[in-house]
Write a protein that holds these residues in place. Structure first.
Motif, mmCIF file in Angstrom:
data_model
loop_
_atom_site.group_PDB
_atom_site.id
_atom_site.type_symbol
_atom_site.label_atom_id
_atom_site.label_comp_id
_atom_site.label_asym_id
_atom_site.label_seq_id
_atom_site.Cartn_x
_atom_site.Cartn_y
_atom_site.Cartn_z
ATOM 1 N N ASP A 49 0.799 -1.232 0.000
ATOM 2 C CA ASP A 49 0.000 0.000 0.000
ATOM 3 C C ASP A 49 0.834 1.286 0.000
ATOM 4 N N HIS A 50 0.273 2.302 -0.641
ATOM 5 C CA HIS A 50 0.826 3.652 -0.611
ATOM 6 C C HIS A 50 -0.329 4.645 -0.609
ATOM 7 N N CYS A 109 3.622 10.123 0.969
ATOM 8 C CA CYS A 109 2.938 8.867 1.277
ATOM 9 C C CYS A 109 2.761 8.729 2.788
ATOM 10 N N TYR A 111 2.416 6.117 4.509
ATOM 11 C CA TYR A 111 3.152 4.976 5.057
ATOM 12 C C TYR A 111 4.666 5.165 5.027
ATOM 13 N N HIS A 112 5.157 5.939 4.073
ATOM 14 C CA HIS A 112 6.599 5.949 3.819
ATOM 15 C C HIS A 112 7.224 7.341 3.791
ATOM 16 N N MET A 116 9.102 8.733 0.712
ATOM 17 C CA MET A 116 8.243 8.953 -0.458
ATOM 18 C C MET A 116 7.591 10.324 -0.361
#
Ligand SMILES: [Cu+2]
Length: 123
Positions: A49-50, A109, A111-112, A116
Motif C-alpha cells: 500500500d501507498h 505517502c 506509510y513511507h 516517499m
C-alpha cells in the motif's frame, strides 16, 4: 477528459533525487510539472500500500505530517487543501485530480514519508 498525466508510485522502483524542495522519491516523476487544465492520476506499481497526499505549506516537515484521514480518498483538485488518494492497494489508481490553479503543491505517502514525497508544480 483533459490531457492527463499518470504518476507512477513505487518505493522499490523510484529512488531518491535532490530537488529545490529537498529530497524527493518514490514517485515517477517525483517533481510533477504540468500546465493548468491537466489532470493527474497516481498508479501504485508496488505489491503493497501507498498514498499520495497533500502536505500543506511550502517546505517538507521533518516528521511525518500526514494524518490517518489520508487513508480515505478525498479531493478532486490538487489546489484543495488535504487532498489524498486514500490507500492505494497493489495496482490501484487514484481518483483523477485536476490541476486548476498555478502553484506548488507538496505531497507524500502516509506509510513511507519522508522517503516517499514529491511536488506538483502547476504553471
Ligand atoms: Cu508509500
Amino acid at each position: 477528459m483533459a490531457a492527463g498525466l499518470t504518476v507512477g508510485v513505487s518505493l522499490l522502483s523510484y529512488g531518491q533525487s535532490n530537488s529545490r524542495f529537498g529530497t524527493v522519491g518514490g514517485y515517477n516523476p517525483a517533481l510533477v510539472v504540468v500546465a493548468v487544465g491537466t489532470t493527474i492520476q497516481f498508479h501504485n506499481q508496488d505489491s503493497f500500500d501507498h498514498t499520495a497526499t497533500d502536505i500543506p505549506g511550502s517546505a517538507f516537515p521533518q516528521g511525518n505530517p500526514i494524518p490517518s484521514s489520508a487513508l480515505v480518498q478525498s479531493g478532486t483538485d490538487v489546489a484543495q487543501s488535504g487532498w489524498s488518494s486514500g490507500t492505494l492497494t497493489a495496482g490501484a489508481y487514484s481518483q483523477v485530480l485536476h490541476a486548476s490553479t498555478p502553484g506548488t503543491y507538496l505531497f507524500g505517502c502516509f506509510y513511507h514519508y519522508p522517503t516517499m514525497r514529491g511536488a506538483i508544480i502547476v504553471e
